[in-house]
Scaffold this active site. Structure first.
Site, PDB file in Angstrom:
ATOM      1  N   GLU A 200      48.770  59.298  40.954  1.00 47.87           N
ATOM      2  CA  GLU A 200      48.085  59.050  42.218  1.00 47.87           C
ATOM      3  C   GLU A 200      49.012  59.417  43.369  1.00 47.87           C
ATOM      4  O   GLU A 200      50.220  59.181  43.315  1.00 47.87           O
ATOM      5  CB  GLU A 200      47.670  57.583  42.306  1.00 47.87           C
ATOM      6  CG  GLU A 200      46.729  57.257  43.451  1.00 47.87           C
ATOM      7  CD  GLU A 200      46.120  55.865  43.300  1.00 47.87           C
ATOM      8  OE1 GLU A 200      45.503  55.593  42.251  1.00 47.87           O
ATOM      9  OE2 GLU A 200      46.287  55.055  44.228  1.00 47.87           O
TER      10      GLU A 200
ATOM     11  N   ASP B 114      48.959  58.855  47.521  1.00 49.97           N
ATOM     12  CA  ASP B 114      48.214  58.015  48.466  1.00 49.97           C
ATOM     13  C   ASP B 114      48.652  58.163  49.912  1.00 49.97           C
ATOM     14  O   ASP B 114      49.847  58.092  50.212  1.00 49.97           O
ATOM     15  CB  ASP B 114      48.411  56.527  48.140  1.00 49.97           C
ATOM     16  CG  ASP B 114      47.861  56.119  46.799  1.00 49.97           C
ATOM     17  OD1 ASP B 114      47.006  56.825  46.276  1.00 49.97           O
ATOM     18  OD2 ASP B 114      48.305  55.081  46.290  1.00 49.97           O
TER      19      ASP B 114
ATOM     20  N   GLU C  71      47.464  55.612  52.951  1.00 47.10           N
ATOM     21  CA  GLU C  71      46.684  54.438  53.325  1.00 47.10           C
ATOM     22  C   GLU C  71      47.023  54.084  54.770  1.00 47.10           C
ATOM     23  O   GLU C  71      48.200  53.949  55.117  1.00 47.10           O
ATOM     24  CB  GLU C  71      46.972  53.251  52.406  1.00 47.10           C
ATOM     25  CG  GLU C  71      46.443  53.439  50.999  1.00 47.10           C
ATOM     26  CD  GLU C  71      46.704  52.229  50.126  1.00 47.10           C
ATOM     27  OE1 GLU C  71      45.743  51.707  49.529  1.00 47.10           O
ATOM     28  OE2 GLU C  71      47.880  51.816  50.044  1.00 47.10           O
TER      29      GLU C  71
END
Length: 296
Positions: free
Chosen positions: A109, A111, A113
Site C-alpha cells: 500500500e 498512502d 492521507e
C-alpha cells in the site's frame, strides 16, 4: 518555520540552488481525463456529485456515511496523479485519502492521507508505505499553502527502484528499493487506486481529541485530473515487464536529482512534524531504509 506561502522553487532560487547541474527528470505533466475514464464509485454512490461533464467530482461526508471510488484497472508501477481541493473550514475528524493498495492479506500500500483540522489550523498530510502487510512507516508534514483554497496535484511515481510522493512538483518523500537490506519492496502485487472521504475522529485530529462537528456537514472534497499512466495487470500477475519501455522506467527516474533532494530536505527541515525514522519509542533501532531514503 518559514512562511507557509514561500514556494520551494522560489526558496531554492533565492538560495542560488536552481542552477544545479546533473539533473535527472521531473515526472511528465499529468493528462487531464474525465473521472469515468479510469475510475468508478465503490460505495455511497449518492454522495458523489459529477460536475462539468464528469471532469470534476465532489465527495460528500455527513453523519450517515462518507463515500469513495477506485480505479477500474490494477497496476504494477507507473505514475498516478490526482488534483484535490480539500474540505474547507472546520474539517476536524475528517480524512481524505488517496492511495494504492493490493488485494490480499500481506498487502502492499502507498498512502496519502489528508487529516482535517479546526478552522484556521493547518491540514496534516500523512504518508505511509506498506510492504508485505508491514506498515508503521508514517510521516506527517504541514503544507506550504492552504490546500482548501484551490486544486493542487498529489502524485505517486512507482518503479522498481523507488516510490516518490509529490505535492505539485515537490518530492515530499522517497521510499527506495532496499531489498538488499532485508526490507521488502512492492514489485509483484498489482494495486488498485482508491480515494475516499470518511470520518476518523477517533484518531485523525490531535489523536482523536478533536471530534467531527456534524453541524458543519456535509463536508466536501473536490477532485479533477484523474491521471493514470501505469502498467495495467491482472490481480494474478507476478510482475510487469515494462523495464526500459515506459518513461517512468528510464534511468533518470531511478533516483531524485540534486535539486529534488534539496527540495525534499527543505520539506524535512521546515514542515515535517512526525517521522517514524526518528521515533525511538517505536523503533529503538532506526529502520534500515531510513538512511538510504535520506529521511534523517
Amino acid at each position: 518555520m518559514v512562511s507557509c506561502f514561500v514556494s520551494p522553487v522560489l526558496w531554492l532560487c533565492l538560495l542560488g540552488l536552481a542552477s544545479d547541474s546533473a539533473m535527472a527528470a521531473a515526472p511528465r505533466k499529468p493528462i487531464d481525463v474525465p473521472f469515468q475514464r479510469n475510475y468508478a464509485p465503490t460505495w455511497a454512490y449518492d454522495h458523489i456529485k459529477y460536475i462539468n461533464g464528469g471532469n470534476e467530482v465532489q465527495l460528500s461526508l455527513d453523519k450517515y456515511t462518507g463515500t469513495g471510488f477506485q480505479s477500474k484497472g490494477s497496476y504494477l508501477f507507473g505514475h498516478f496523479s490526482m488534483q484535490i481541493k480539500l474540505v474547507p473550514g472546520d474539517s476536524a475528524g475528517t480524512v481524505t485519502a488517496f492511495y494504492l493498495s493490493s488485494q490480499n492479506s500481506e498487502h502492499d500500500e502507498i498512502d496519502f492521507e489528508f487529516l482535517g483540522n479546526r478552522t484556521n489550523q493547518p491540514y496534516i498530510v500523512q504518508t505511509n508505505v506498506f510492504t508485505g502487510g508491514e506498515g508503521d512507516r508514517e510521516q506527517r508534514i504541514y503544507l506550504w499553502f492552504d490546500p482548501t483554497k484551490d486544486y493542487h496535484s498529489y502524485s505517486v511515481l512507482w518503479n522498481m527502484y523507488q516510490i516518490v510522493f509529490f505535492v505539485d512538483d515537490v518530492p515530499i518523500r522517497v521510499f527506495k528499493n532496499c531489498e538488499d537490506l532485508g526490507v521488502r519492496f512492492p514489485f509483484n502485487q498489482p494495486m488498485k487506486i482508491y480515494s475516499s472521504l470518511w470520518n476518523a475522529d477517533d484518531w485523525a485530529t490531535r489523536g482523536g481529541l478533536e471530534k467531527t462537528d456534524w453541524s458543519k456537514a456535509p463536508f466536501i472534497a473536490s477532485y479533477r485530473s484523474f491521471h493514470v499512466d501505469g502498467c495495467e495487470a491482472s490481480v494474478e500477475a507476478k510482475f510487469c515487464a515494462t523495464q526500459g519501455q515506459r518513461w517512468w522506467d528510464q534511468k533518470e527516474f531511478r533516483d531524485l536529482d540534486s535539486l529534488q533532494y534539496r527540495s525534499l530536505s527543505w520539506v524535512r527541515r521546515e514542515y515535517t512534524i512526525y517521522n517514524y525514522c526518528t521515533d525511538r519509542s517505536r523503533s529503538p533501532v532506526m529502520p534500515p531504509e531510513c538512511s538510504r531514503d535520506r529521511d534523517v
